[in-house]
Enzyme design. Structure first.
Site, PDB file in Angstrom:
ATOM      1  N   CYS B  87      11.132 -11.556  24.513  1.00 51.29           N
ATOM      2  CA  CYS B  87      12.222 -12.535  24.430  1.00 51.29           C
ATOM      3  C   CYS B  87      11.662 -13.966  24.367  1.00 51.29           C
ATOM      4  O   CYS B  87      11.107 -14.363  23.357  1.00 51.29           O
ATOM      5  CB  CYS B  87      13.186 -12.318  25.593  1.00 51.29           C
ATOM      6  N   HIS B 195      14.427  -6.313  26.003  1.00 50.65           N
ATOM      7  CA  HIS B 195      13.723  -6.371  27.289  1.00 50.65           C
ATOM      8  C   HIS B 195      13.317  -4.973  27.769  1.00 50.65           C
ATOM      9  O   HIS B 195      14.142  -4.290  28.383  1.00 50.65           O
ATOM     10  CB  HIS B 195      14.627  -7.020  28.345  1.00 50.65           C
ATOM     11  N   GLU B 197      11.459  -4.242  30.255  1.00 49.79           N
ATOM     12  CA  GLU B 197      11.422  -4.175  31.732  1.00 49.79           C
ATOM     13  C   GLU B 197      12.801  -3.864  32.303  1.00 49.79           C
ATOM     14  O   GLU B 197      12.909  -3.380  33.431  1.00 49.79           O
ATOM     15  CB  GLU B 197      10.863  -5.489  32.312  1.00 49.79           C
TER      16      GLU B 197
END
Lengths: 89, 223
Positions: B87, B195, B197
């Protein structure tokens, strides 16, 4: 000498400008059919210490190339607004 | 020794702890590294996490690009080490010219935060080397400036050299050719808008991000 410069940063031709397109639609909705195109960018005002206007312009050009604009998506135009400005600090 | 990943942190970064947690969850060691670090050679991989470095002032990543740590990131990357920008990290790698192109405002002019599906289009990168070509991953996006763009010549090179890693199934932001992630010519530097994560635990709704972290740290480009 202190010079005031303006750096106008606009989307590069061919790069989508969704903000400009949205404003154009809003203007048409308000009846401003005369508007054919809207482009949205930003203006950065600089005060630059230099011996001549030419030198101030060169410094600002270099700032635009290195940091102020991203040449992949933007075009920067630097112009001298005023010389002998009183510092606003 | 466990795999040790540096998660580079700038003022305004906000996904660093999620990223460390995700890495720890799969057994790696992860350290937050502040933006004034000048030495990164001890790490196995580098991650530039998401957030709003320097408040996204001027353009996302434009100021962070000149942080001292970026010199060390570049040296690490040039020596072939795996580097991932997520990002804001992707935006930063593009600003630093470590990846081509730029991320501009979403075509909808809206901040988008939702799960999307992306397809793995090449496995010859640090990010995807353990994935399968054509594999569909479910990952969240969370951005205002995620609309990938580049000039036609660059786009041609990215496509011909199979450097588009991830492509949106249903393009959410106007990215050219639905590009969600790319890599450099060598394949070790990768950038992606989704993302991983936030897709690293069943509780989060998807674990598809783990495969990408494993690829980065244990795949073809691992140290």
């Amino acid at each position: 000498m202190l010079y005031e410069l303006s750096v106008e940063i606009m989307p590069k031709p061919g790069i989508a400008d969704p903000e400009g397109a949205t404003i154009l639609r809003a203007l048409h909705a308000l009846g401003f059919d005369v508007t054919k195109r809207v482009a949205v960018g930003k203006v950065i005002k600089l005060q630059v210490e230099a011996d001549t206007g030419e030198e101030a312009l060169q410094a600002a050009e270099s700032m635009a190339a290195k940091l102020l604009a991203n040449p992949v998506i933007e075009v920067a135009r630097v112009s001298l607004v005023q010389e002998h400005v009183a510092s606003t600090d | 020794m466990p795999i040790n990943v540096a998660v580079i942190t700038f003022p305004g970064t906000n996904c660093e702890y999620d990223t460390v947690k995700a890495l720890e969850r799969i057994g790696y060691s992860a350290e937050l590294v502040w933006h004034d670090a000048v030495e990164l050679n001890a790490y196995d991989a580098l991650i530039l996490p998401g957030g709003f470095s320097y408040g996204d002032y001027l353009r996302p990543g434009a100021i962070a690009r000149f942080s001292p740590v970026m010199q060390a990131v570049e040296e690490f990357a040039r020596s072939g080490g795996p580097v991932l920008g997520i990002c804001n990290g992707f935006q930063l790698l593009a600003e630093a010219h470590l990846l081509p192109g730029a991320l501009q405002k979403n075509v909808s002019l809206r901040f988008i935060c939702r799960d999307v599906e992306v397809r793995v289009d090449t496995v010859r990168s640090s990010l995807t080397s353990l994935a399968s070509k054509g594999q569909i991953l479910s990952l969240p996006i969370n951005h205002f400036e995620g609309n990938y763009t580049c000039d036609d010549a660059t786009l041609k090179i990215l496509e011909e050299d199979e450097r588009v890693l991830l492509r949106y199934i249903d393009n959410p932001n106007g990215s050219v050719h639905s590009i969600a992630g790319i890599c450099n010519e060598e394949g070790n530097i990768a950038g992606m808008m989704p993302h991983p994560e936030r897709a690293s635990d069943e509780l989060l709704g998807s674990t598809d991000g783990i495969l990408l972290f494993r690829s980065l740290c244990e795949g073809k480009f691992s140290r």
